[in-house]
Design a protein around this motif. Structure first.
Motif, PDB file in Angstrom:
ATOM      1  N   LEU A 121     -36.528   1.854  27.789  1.00 47.85           N
ATOM      2  CA  LEU A 121     -37.759   2.487  28.253  1.00 47.85           C
ATOM      3  C   LEU A 121     -37.978   3.763  27.461  1.00 47.85           C
ATOM      4  O   LEU A 121     -37.088   4.613  27.381  1.00 47.85           O
ATOM      5  CB  LEU A 121     -37.656   2.827  29.749  1.00 47.85           C
ATOM      6  CG  LEU A 121     -38.837   3.593  30.351  1.00 47.85           C
ATOM      7  CD1 LEU A 121     -40.064   2.704  30.433  1.00 47.85           C
ATOM      8  CD2 LEU A 121     -38.489   4.140  31.726  1.00 47.85           C
ATOM      9  N   LYS A 126     -43.162   6.571  28.327  1.00 49.64           N
ATOM     10  CA  LYS A 126     -42.958   5.737  29.534  1.00 49.64           C
ATOM     11  C   LYS A 126     -43.397   4.293  29.287  1.00 49.64           C
ATOM     12  O   LYS A 126     -43.991   3.647  30.145  1.00 49.64           O
ATOM     13  CB  LYS A 126     -43.737   6.315  30.736  1.00 49.64           C
ATOM     14  CG  LYS A 126     -43.524   7.793  30.988  1.00 49.64           C
ATOM     15  CD  LYS A 126     -42.084   8.116  31.311  1.00 49.64           C
ATOM     16  CE  LYS A 126     -41.891   9.610  31.610  1.00 49.64           C
ATOM     17  NZ  LYS A 126     -40.472   9.967  31.748  1.00 49.64           N
ATOM     18  N   SER A 128     -42.512   0.445  28.689  1.00 46.27           N
ATOM     19  CA  SER A 128     -41.448  -0.520  28.970  1.00 46.27           C
ATOM     20  C   SER A 128     -41.603  -1.804  28.148  1.00 46.27           C
ATOM     21  O   SER A 128     -41.021  -2.828  28.495  1.00 46.27           O
ATOM     22  CB  SER A 128     -41.447  -0.858  30.467  1.00 46.27           C
ATOM     23  OG  SER A 128     -42.705  -1.402  30.847  1.00 46.27           O
ATOM     24  N   SER A 130     -41.180  -4.866  25.794  1.00 45.34           N
ATOM     25  CA  SER A 130     -39.996  -5.550  25.287  1.00 45.34           C
ATOM     26  C   SER A 130     -40.231  -5.992  23.847  1.00 45.34           C
ATOM     27  O   SER A 130     -41.354  -5.898  23.321  1.00 45.34           O
ATOM     28  CB  SER A 130     -39.700  -6.771  26.151  1.00 45.34           C
ATOM     29  OG  SER A 130     -40.735  -7.742  26.004  1.00 45.34           O
TER      30      SER A 130
END
Length: 498
Positions: A121, A126, A128, A130
């Motif tokens: 993260l 902020k 996230s 992938s």
């Protein structure tokens, strides 16, 4: 009533000073041009046709090209893997990109199976996202299938090896002591035994954990193959990027004409026949950059106090630049250029007010007021928001990695790229564009700092100094020196002589 107004005024002043330290985005003081004399001349300039033509001329062949794939044709994979390698990558998009390339190389060195890298993260943005959210994972695996065994996830028997598992306690399968720029032998001596004992090894932290020097040539070639061939963005980022590049080259495609079907956007030969040229400017001027530099950017006492406070809160006095005066920092080239200064640099190089400029940046410290002078010099300035429809923006909203990926993609398709200050994105794009022999202007920070300190310089003198100081900084290939990154300097490791 007068006493009440005094209290309000004091509270307002304190808020101006300390607001930025708690995440409040405000304008500290009206931001005025710092180089008014130069700016007036730049606005009134008339760029000679010859100079304008020369600046847009593509680079000549420099005697190097990407190596023929057949030269480095991979041999068959060993029948048996030594085990699974996991890596946990932090940092922004371009730092993660380099980590992915190194992870593939380490897997090759150890004859291990690489698990698609886990992206931590992002603590700043902020985000996230992938690996699969950013990069085309199937393309990645397919391009490298003859080099390294890669799996999307661990088999059931190793499912316990997760980020949460390693966060709870010291684990025998976690490698936490990989030195920065470790050698291939270090991995063979320290990680291979873990693989052979447990069938899996997780390396965290992993950023910059593989040397750039003294590695077998096939490993260097593999890192290059990952960076320049295997890592491509997900299809919807490439499609959106193509649409934005088309709008930059064909200004008649306005946002009013955009619908939700950008994938079907017209890109036929007639549209591209008279395609225009454009520059991508990576305007690296956010609050972190401004504070960490410890330079003065003309926002007055309130801004100085706010940046000093922010610097203290975030870095607790570990910013060595703050020991120098602003003049010393500028003369050493250690101050990021403001949007105004970048605009003056571009104007002196020969770009005029008809230049289409794409702004590849996150939030600019100082907001619209700081960009105003740049906009005055280059009124045809665009960014992601001005070029996209509301529907298109929903696909990337709040995803810093995807926003950066889109900027990277557009930057790779521009006629010229320039980054206001060195950094990870600058380094990645300088390397990638060098690999493809594309024009990339690298500002001479020390020269520019010294020029901007001279408040009496006339435009003609400034222009001459800028042009002369950047003659060899427009994409000319530089061979990598020891300890330098192969991702920034791809020759000779990634390239062959033509």
């Amino acid at each position: 009533m007068e006493g009440f107004l005094m209290i309000v005024k004091k509270f307002h002043n304190a808020w101006l000073v300390f607001g930025p330290c708690v995440g409040i985005n405000i304008e500290l003081n009206p931001i005025k041009p710092r180089h008014s004399r130069l700016l007036r001349s730049a606005v009134q300039r008339e760029t000679p046709t010859s100079q304008l033509s020369e600046i847009w001329t593509p680079l000549e062949t420099q005697g190097w090209k990407p190596c023929d794939e057949s030269i480095n044709k991979p041999t068959a994979l060993p029948e048996k893997s030594e085990g699974y390698i996991q890596v946990f990558l932090d940092g922004g998009l371009n730092q993660q990109r380099m980590g992915i390339c190194d992870a593939v190389a380490v897997a090759k060195i150890l004859n291990a199976t690489l698990v698609i890298p886990y992206l931590e993260l992002n603590p700043v943005w902020k985000d996230s996202s992938s690996f699969e959210d950013i990069f085309d994972v199937d393309h990645f695996i397919d391009v490298l299938k003859n080099d390294v065994s890669i799996v999307k996830e661990l088999p059931e028997e190793y499912s316990w090896s997760s980020r949460e598992y390693y966060a709870l306690a010291i684990r025998d399968t976690r490698i936490k002591v990989a030195p920065v720029h470790a050698t291939a032998n270090w991995y063979i001596e320290n990680v291979l035994p873990v693989l052979q004992s447990y069938g899996i090894a997780a390396i965290s932290p992993f950023s910059h954990r593989l040397s750039f020097d003294n590695l077998p040539m096939d490993i260097q070639h593999l890192r290059c193959k990952v960076n320049f061939q295997a890592l491509v963005f997900v299809p919807h980022i490439r499609a959106l990027g193509d649409a934005l590049v088309n709008r930059l080259r064909n200004p008649q495609h306005t946002t009013e004409e955009m619908g939700s079907n950008y994938l079907q956007e017209v890109t036929d030969a007639d549209d591209n026949k008279n395609a225009g040229k454009f520059v991508v400017l990576h305007l690296r001027f956010d609050k972190d950059m401004a504070a960490h530099s410890a330079c003065d950017f003309g926002g007055g006492k309130a801004e100085k106090l706010a940046l000093a406070k922010y610097r203290q809160v975030i870095w607790q006095g570990r910013v060595l630049n703050s020991q120098f005066t602003d003049e010393e920092l500028r003369s050493q080239g250690r101050c990021p250029m403001t949007p105004e200064e970048v605009g003056l640099l571009l104007a002196a190089l020969g770009f005029d007010n008809s230049t289409r400029l794409y702004l590849a940046s996150h939030k600019v410290y100082g907001g619209g007021a700081r960009i105003a002078t740049l906009k005055e010099l280059f009124p045809l300035m665009e960014d992601k928001k001005s070029l996209t429809s509301p529907f298109e923006r929903t696909l990337i909203k709040g995803k810093a990695s995807l926003l950066a990926a889109l900027d990277y993609y557009i930057s790779m398709h521009s006629d010229i790229f320039i980054s206001a200050s060195p950094g990870n994105m600058h380094n990645a794009l300088v390397g990638h564009r060098s690999y493809l022999n594309l024009k990339t202007i690298r500002p001479n920070m020390q020269l520019m700092g010294q020029l901007f300190l001279n408040k009496t310089m006339e435009w003609s003198e400034f222009e001459h100094a800028v042009v002369e100081g950047h003659e060899t900084r427009q994409g000319q290939l530089r061979l990598r020196k020891p300890k330098q990154s192969i991702y920034t300097y791809p020759a000779p490791d990634c390239m062959c002589q033509a």
